[in-house]
Design an enzyme around this catalytic site. Structure first.
Site, short mmCIF file in Angstrom:
data_model
loop_
_atom_site.label_atom_id
_atom_site.label_comp_id
_atom_site.label_asym_id
_atom_site.label_seq_id
_atom_site.Cartn_x
_atom_site.Cartn_y
_atom_site.Cartn_z
N SER A 164 1.74 4.86 1.60
CA SER A 164 2.17 5.86 1.05
C SER A 164 1.40 5.79 -0.38
CB SER A 164 3.78 5.89 0.91
OG SER A 164 4.24 6.56 0.10
N LYS A 184 4.37 12.36 0.65
CA LYS A 184 4.64 10.83 0.64
C LYS A 184 5.85 10.64 0.54
CE LYS A 184 0.13 9.58 0.54
NZ LYS A 184 -0.18 8.90 2.01
N TYR A 240 1.31 16.85 -2.47
CA TYR A 240 0.87 15.37 -2.18
C TYR A 240 2.32 14.78 -2.05
CZ TYR A 240 -1.38 10.79 -2.41
OH TYR A 240 -1.73 9.48 -1.91
#
Length: 278
Positions: free
Chosen positions: A134, A152, A148
């Site tokens: 991650s 994650k 993004y």
């Protein structure tokens, strides 16, 4: 006996360093990238220990082929590292549906798919370790990186559920949360095609900072990341689900934990306070 690894995203950066460290430790690996030509140096440096395989995470058949090849060449998979990733820069208003889907396919759907393919093998073995790479962005947020960060955060949520499901079968799950490391992440990051100038004042500085991560003298070395991951895999007994890697990662997350406690206290005060006057 050495461990048998399947590691994605090994053409450069963290994945490349991890593959090198694991091979040096005597383990065998299948490593992936979209183009196997980008893995030629690893294969040449570690013949017999590192096997390059092409992988397009967004394609189901490609994922199935990669897992099948890993089993054929290694005889099984002890460690799966979902490392491959790519960044998309853009404010929420700027990111299109297609760009969001593409980002989530790489950061969430692909790793989920590979994990689903590997789990039956690990259950049959009675052991295994799934490591999902991650970021500190898996627990905090930065302007301009919403897509993004969404990927994650979702990967971390999936991993938390998986850890509870897989533990009775002898399978460990670890979320690695790197801080800043000298990789191509910032320079390879794409930008949303649609621009809204109103967000330039908020987001442009963040983009410039991301582009310059690799040149920052305080940025970590991928080799240090790889060493920490080998320590995690070799650890005996229970380990934390989430493990930050890098001194700056702990600094970021300490601040995030403090902010979360303050937010929780403010929320509790708001909803438990006297009702608003009518």
């Amino acid at each position: 006996m050495g461990r048998r690894w399947l590691v994605t995203g090994c053409s450069s950066g963290l994945g490349h360093a991890l593959a090198t460290a694991a091979a040096r430790a005597g383990d065998e690996l299948v490593v992936t990238a979209r183009k196997t030509a980008d893995l030629a140096d690893l294969a040449a440096a570690w013949p017999g220990r590192i096997s390059p395989v092409p992988l397009e995470l967004r394609d189901t058949a490609s994922c199935e082929d990669a897992v099948r090849t890993a089993v054929d060449r290694l005889g099984g998979i002890d460690v799966l590292v979902n490392n491959a990733g790519v960044g998309l820069f853009g404010a929420v208003e700027e990111v299109s549906d297609a760009e969001l889907r593409d980002q989530l396919e790489t950061l969430l759907v692909g790793p989920w798919r590979l994990t689903r393919l590997v789990l039956p093998l690990m259950r049959a073995q009675g052991h295994g370790h799934v490591l999902n790479v991650s970021s500190v962005a898996g627990r905090i947020a930065f302007p301009g990186l919403a897509a993004y960060i969404a990927g994650k955060h979702a990967l971390e949520g999936m991993s938390q559920a998986l850890a509870a499901e897989a533990a009775p079968h002898g399978i460990r799950v670890t979320v690695i949360e790197p801080g800043m490391f000298a990789t191509r992440y910032g320079t390879a990051m794409t930008e949303a095609r649609h621009r809204v100038p109103a967000y330039d004042g908020t987001n442009r500085e963040m983009l410039e900072g991301a582009r310059g991560i690799a040149e920052n003298p305080e940025t970590g070395r991928p080799e240090d990341f790889a060493a920490r991951v080998l320590d995690i895999v070799a650890a005996e007994g229970p380990t934390p689900l989430r493990i930050p890697v890098g001194d700056d990662a702990y600094g970021f997350l300490d601040l995030a934990e403090q902010a979360a406690r303050e937010e929780l206290a403010a929320a509790r005060s708001l909803v438990k306070g006297p009702p608003p006057a009518v």
